[in-house]
Design a protein around this motif. Structure first.
Motif, mmCIF file in Angstrom:
data_model
loop_
_atom_site.group_PDB
_atom_site.id
_atom_site.type_symbol
_atom_site.label_atom_id
_atom_site.label_comp_id
_atom_site.label_asym_id
_atom_site.label_seq_id
_atom_site.Cartn_x
_atom_site.Cartn_y
_atom_site.Cartn_z
ATOM 1 N N LEU B 16 5.428 38.144 32.243
ATOM 2 C CA LEU B 16 5.897 38.060 30.855
ATOM 3 C C LEU B 16 4.983 37.912 29.965
ATOM 4 N N GLY B 20 4.173 41.101 27.393
ATOM 5 C CA GLY B 20 4.514 40.615 25.995
ATOM 6 C C GLY B 20 3.282 41.384 25.223
ATOM 7 N N THR B 136 18.746 38.607 31.734
ATOM 8 C CA THR B 136 17.078 39.226 31.502
ATOM 9 C C THR B 136 16.304 38.299 30.816
ATOM 10 N N ASP B 138 12.720 37.742 28.129
ATOM 11 C CA ASP B 138 11.644 38.258 27.608
ATOM 12 C C ASP B 138 10.500 37.632 27.379
ATOM 13 N N SER B 139 9.483 38.116 26.800
ATOM 14 C CA SER B 139 8.266 37.410 26.836
ATOM 15 C C SER B 139 8.139 36.146 25.969
ATOM 16 N N ASN B 140 9.320 36.076 25.168
ATOM 17 C CA ASN B 140 9.160 34.743 24.504
ATOM 18 C C ASN B 140 10.011 33.888 25.182
ATOM 19 N N LYS B 143 16.217 34.143 26.943
ATOM 20 C CA LYS B 143 17.112 34.708 28.062
ATOM 21 C C LYS B 143 18.421 35.421 27.355
ATOM 22 N N LEU B 160 17.379 47.256 27.341
ATOM 23 C CA LEU B 160 16.125 46.372 27.449
ATOM 24 C C LEU B 160 15.072 46.718 26.595
ATOM 25 N N LYS B 161 14.612 45.811 26.069
ATOM 26 C CA LYS B 161 13.404 45.845 25.298
ATOM 27 C C LYS B 161 12.034 46.151 25.912
ATOM 28 N N LYS B 162 11.089 46.664 25.289
ATOM 29 C CA LYS B 162 9.803 46.601 26.212
ATOM 30 C C LYS B 162 9.418 45.326 26.855
ATOM 31 N N ASP B 163 9.571 44.283 26.294
ATOM 32 C CA ASP B 163 9.057 42.956 26.766
ATOM 33 C C ASP B 163 10.213 42.369 27.529
ATOM 34 N N GLU B 164 10.961 42.862 28.242
ATOM 35 C CA GLU B 164 12.432 42.224 28.879
ATOM 36 C C GLU B 164 12.329 42.902 30.248
#
Lengths: 165, 290
Positions: B16, B20, B136, B138-140, B143, B160-164
């Protein structure tokens, strides 16, 4: 591009080798370790000519980054030779005429080996499924299947003859 | 092959952290059976390849209460031998047996097949019919859950986001309905192995008193820019009694659900005809005891 040191066990031997991150396992096995039985066919996972056994599973080495083999065990066709004797599968391929041009043979045998390691007595259908990722463009499938079947039924000796002088 | 840097994180936290950082274009490597083909063809040019295949704890198929949970890094080959899937998500196991070939199945992962978002993604079709969702992170470390039927946007595009990253697939409780739930999966390819689907169909019916259809979920692949749910077919089936005439009617309306293209594998017309045929075959299979 940064180089990485890759550690793996190939055909029972511990190897440390410098590699670029974008090298495939196939490239390292062929070009660095001179294991010419590992063939590049389609380069897309269709043909299986590059099949090797990675930690017990037959996989396409052309679709594996060399770095993914870090710390893992790889067996190629020549790793099946024991004490200068060829493997029963190899012997059976020879005696059944299951080798024509021979290009698909190393991959075919690795898929068959992975099957027999898990399931020593597969049905004919299980054999067909196990080699369904390996293409033989000479189309000698019948003899290939018969060669594998003969080994499962113990019709081939445990160890092959010393073919490689 | 294009040049890139490589990292193989041992923990999800490390993954992550890397993804991120949007300034560094990354690609996630799971099984690699699609990614490495694309890298070799110079179709994608990541600065760094993040090899997530080393993460422990993301490869499992297990029961959680009445649900089935599958780790996103589980190989498709694990599906082919899973007794749990054979009992409780039979069509997912059936689709895995027809997935590519054994060499590919030993590397390809369920999370990768979904994230790749091919219109022909074999695993997506039964999962949609089973009402499954992905979880999923993400970088934060946030979920979320996404129903698989909503995951796909277009060919190779997901929500899906790029950081997910997909962490888990959850198949809802079907056990309570045991006996009343009938399912079928049909795939048409040009040959048995390594065949990208021309059409694939998955159907799950909730039956009452043998043949009355309480609820229906129907999913199709390779006949639209993304895997789809066939709501017109579902509406024909719901609250009716399964019969030969109902099957004929379902096969007709599937044409309103699909939007196939002509490509190297088949023409749009052939796909329309085969969609009808596969809907019929699947429903007949269920009627005959599926």
């Amino acid at each position: 591009m940064k180089k990485y040191t890759l550690h793996m066990v190939v055909n029972g031997e511990e190897i440390s080798i410098e590699t670029k991150p974008n090298a495939t396992l196939l490239e390292v096995l062929r070009d660095e370790l001179n294991l010419m039985e590992v063939k590049e066919g389609c380069g897309q996972g269709d043909c299986g000519a590059c099949a090797v056994i990675l930690d017990g599973k037959a996989v396409n080495s052309c679709l594996t980054l060399a770095m993914q083999a870090e710390g893992r065990e790889i067996t190629t066709l020549s790793g099946l030779n024991k004490n200068g004797k060829i493997h029963p599968l190899q012997k059976s391929f020879v005696s059944h005429g299951a080798i024509q041009c021979g290009f698909c043979t190393p991959g075919m045998i690795m898929s068959a080996k992975a099957l027999l390691d898990k399931n020593p007595h597969p049905t004919r259908d299980e054999i067909k499924i196990a080699i369904s990722g390996n293409l033989c463009r000479c189309t000698g499938y019948k003899k290939i299947i018969e060669a594998i079947e003969a080994v499962t039924k113990g019709k081939e000796e445990k160890e092959g003859e010393n073919v490689r002088a | 092959m294009v040049e890139f840097d490589y990292i193989a994180p041992k923990t999800m936290d490390e993954v992550l952290e890397v993804i991120g950082k949007p300034e560094r274009k990354n690609s996630l490597l799971a099984g690699g059976t699609n990614l490495i083909v694309n890298l070799r063809a110079n179709k994608i040019k990541p600065e760094i390849v993040v090899d997530i295949s080393r993460l422990a704890d993301f490869s499992y198929i297990r029961k959680d209460g009445e649900k089935i949970k599958i780790g996103s890094l589980t190989n498709i080959s694990e599906f082919t031998t899973s007794e749990l899937l054979n009992h409780q998500a039979k069509i997912l196991r059936e689709s895995s047996i027809q997935f590519a070939n054994p060499l590919i199945r030993n590397k390809a992962t369920i999370g990768g097949n979904l994230a790749d978002a091919s219109p022909a993604a074999d695993a997506a079709i039964p999962l949609i019919a089973l009402g499954a969702k992905v979880e999923t992170i993400d970088s934060n470390h946030k979920k979320r859950e996404i129903p698989i039927e909503e995951l796909f946007l277009a060919p190779n595009k997901t929500l899906l986001k790029k950081d997910e990253v997909i962490t888990e697939i959850e198949i809802p409780s079907l056990n309570g309905n045991n006996g009343n739930l009938k399912s079928a999966y049909e795939k048409l390819g040009l040959r048995n192995a390594m065949a990208i689907s021309i059409v694939s169909v998955a159907i799950v019916l909730k039956l009452k008193d043998g043949k009355y259809i309480d609820d229906a979920k129907v999913a199709l692949g390779s006949i639209a820019p993304k895997p789809i749910r066939a709501r017109n077919v579902e509406n024909v089936l719901k609250e009716e009694t399964l019969s030969q005439s109902l099957i004929e009617k379902s096969a007709e309306v599937v044409l309103d659900d699909i939007n196939p293209i002509t490509d190297v594998r088949a023409s749009a017309d052939y796909r329309r005809m085969m969609s009808k045929a596969l809907i019929k075959n699947a429903l007949n299979k269920i009627m005959l005891g599926g």
